[in-house]
Design an enzyme around this catalytic site. Structure first.
Site, PDB file in Angstrom:
ATOM      1  N   CYS A  22      74.587   6.057  27.669  1.00  0.00           N
ATOM      2  CA  CYS A  22      73.940   7.277  28.676  1.00  0.00           C
ATOM      3  C   CYS A  22      74.989   8.089  28.527  1.00  0.00           C
ATOM      4  CB  CYS A  22      73.976   6.374  30.030  1.00  0.00           C
ATOM      5  SG  CYS A  22      74.034   7.731  31.432  1.00  0.00           S
ATOM      6  N   CYS A  72      76.538   9.569  32.350  1.00  0.00           N
ATOM      7  CA  CYS A  72      77.564   8.753  33.002  1.00  0.00           C
ATOM      8  C   CYS A  72      77.453   7.383  32.272  1.00  0.00           C
ATOM      9  CB  CYS A  72      76.978   8.793  34.548  1.00  0.00           C
ATOM     10  SG  CYS A  72      75.267   8.483  34.551  1.00  0.00           S
ATOM     11  N   SER A  73      77.015   6.370  33.021  1.00  0.00           N
ATOM     12  CA  SER A  73      77.335   5.134  32.544  1.00  0.00           C
ATOM     13  C   SER A  73      75.918   4.292  32.923  1.00  0.00           C
ATOM     14  CB  SER A  73      78.438   4.401  32.692  1.00  0.00           C
ATOM     15  OG  SER A  73      78.538   4.495  34.076  1.00  0.00           O
ATOM     16  N   CYS A  74      74.813   4.900  33.175  1.00  0.00           N
ATOM     17  CA  CYS A  74      73.509   4.063  33.669  1.00  0.00           C
ATOM     18  C   CYS A  74      73.303   2.837  32.391  1.00  0.00           C
ATOM     19  CB  CYS A  74      72.553   4.877  33.391  1.00  0.00           C
ATOM     20  SG  CYS A  74      72.465   6.376  34.632  1.00  0.00           S
TER      21      CYS A  74
END
Lengths: 95, 193
Positions: free
Chosen positions: B98, B101-103
């Site tokens: 991702c 962000c950090s999906c």
């Protein structure tokens, strides 16, 4: 909601930079702006996160999985590809 | 001021009360969500993978509708984004990142590992996936194309890795132990060794 784009459609990610004009929340990676790809699959309709992030009533937007050649993005890359979720309002017909 | 009167506790209590009063979430809903968050771990994803390795019907369901597949294994997907599953058992190797962000598919993999959230992984996975895989000592069969899946929007993606050689006749439980979180992101491949 009937998808507007079919699998196989050639599309281009809009070369648009709204972040240059004020606060925005975007899910369209900058490295794909202006890059052409091919619609792989319709993923469904979702409330627009660009609205949700600011507490606005979200309009429904169509989400597509779009395939890109890595070489169309990175000049030094000769092979491979990317598959990225792009909202329909960020896609335009490929020139 | 006593410990149970600190401001954050009072704020949390008030928020819970408002959520209940407005009919948004009951105390039970919140307790269920906390349990779901705390039980989510890569072991859940590993159970899905192992089942897909031994059951072709489940494998087809998992690739078509990851959310439904997880639900049939007793994993609550309530409130979670739709789960998509990428097939690494075929000719293409998928790698999930991702960049924004950090999906991460938390319902089936738990909290994202630190490296998944790092700026270095996010920047490099999309541009030099082969180099990233090499640093994980991941060797793909000659000529395997890599497809990077940038998870930027409303889906969460996990990888169905290839079943390792030498595991013929193994039980689902024994297979599940082989599957690590990196295998379901695509930075590594499970091995029986």
């Amino acid at each position: 909601m009937t998808p507007l784009l079919e699998p196989g459609h050639t599309v281009r990610v809009r070369d648009d930079w709204p972040e240059a004009h004020g606060p925005v929340h975007l899910r369209t990676p900058h490295y794909l702006r202006g890059v052409s790809g091919r619609v792989e699959r319709y993923l469904g309709s979702f409330p627009n996160p660009e609205d949700l992030a600011f507490g606005r009533t979200p309009r429904p937007v169509q989400l597509y999985h779009v395939a890109f050649e890595a070489g169309a993005i990175w000049p030094e890359v000769a092979e491979g590809g990317l598959l990225v979720e792009i909202y329909g309002h960020w896609l335009e017909p490929s020139p | 001021m006593s410990l149970d009167e600190i401001e954050s506790e009072r704020l949390l209590g008030a928020l819970r009360q408002v959520l209940a009063d407005k009919g948004i979430a009951t105390a039970r809903d919140i307790a269920e969500q906390i349990t779901q968050t705390e039980t989510a771990s890569p072991a859940q994803g590993a159970r899905l993978v192992a089942r897909a390795w031994v059951d072709d019907t489940f494998r087809a369901l998992m690739l078509r509708d990851g959310t439904m597949a997880a639900e049939t294994m007793g994993i609550s997907m309530r409130g979670a984004p739709p789960l998509g599953v990428l097939d690494n058992t075929g000719p293409v190797h998928h790698l999930v990142v991702c960049t924004l962000c950090s999906c991460y598919p938390r319902a089936v993999l738990g909290y994202p590992p630190f490296w998944f959230k790092s700026a270095a992984y996010r920047a490099r996975a999309v541009r030099d996936p082969r180099g990233v895989l090499a640093e994980w000592n991941t060797v793909l069969p000659e000529g395997t194309p890599i497809r990077v899946v940038d998870s930027t929007a409303d889906y969460r993606w996990m990888v169905l890795p290839r079943r390792p050689a030498g595991t013929g006749g193994w039980s689902e439980e024994r297979l599940a132990v082989l599957v690590r979180e990196g295998d379901m992101v695509g930075v590594t491949c499970p091995t029986a060794g």
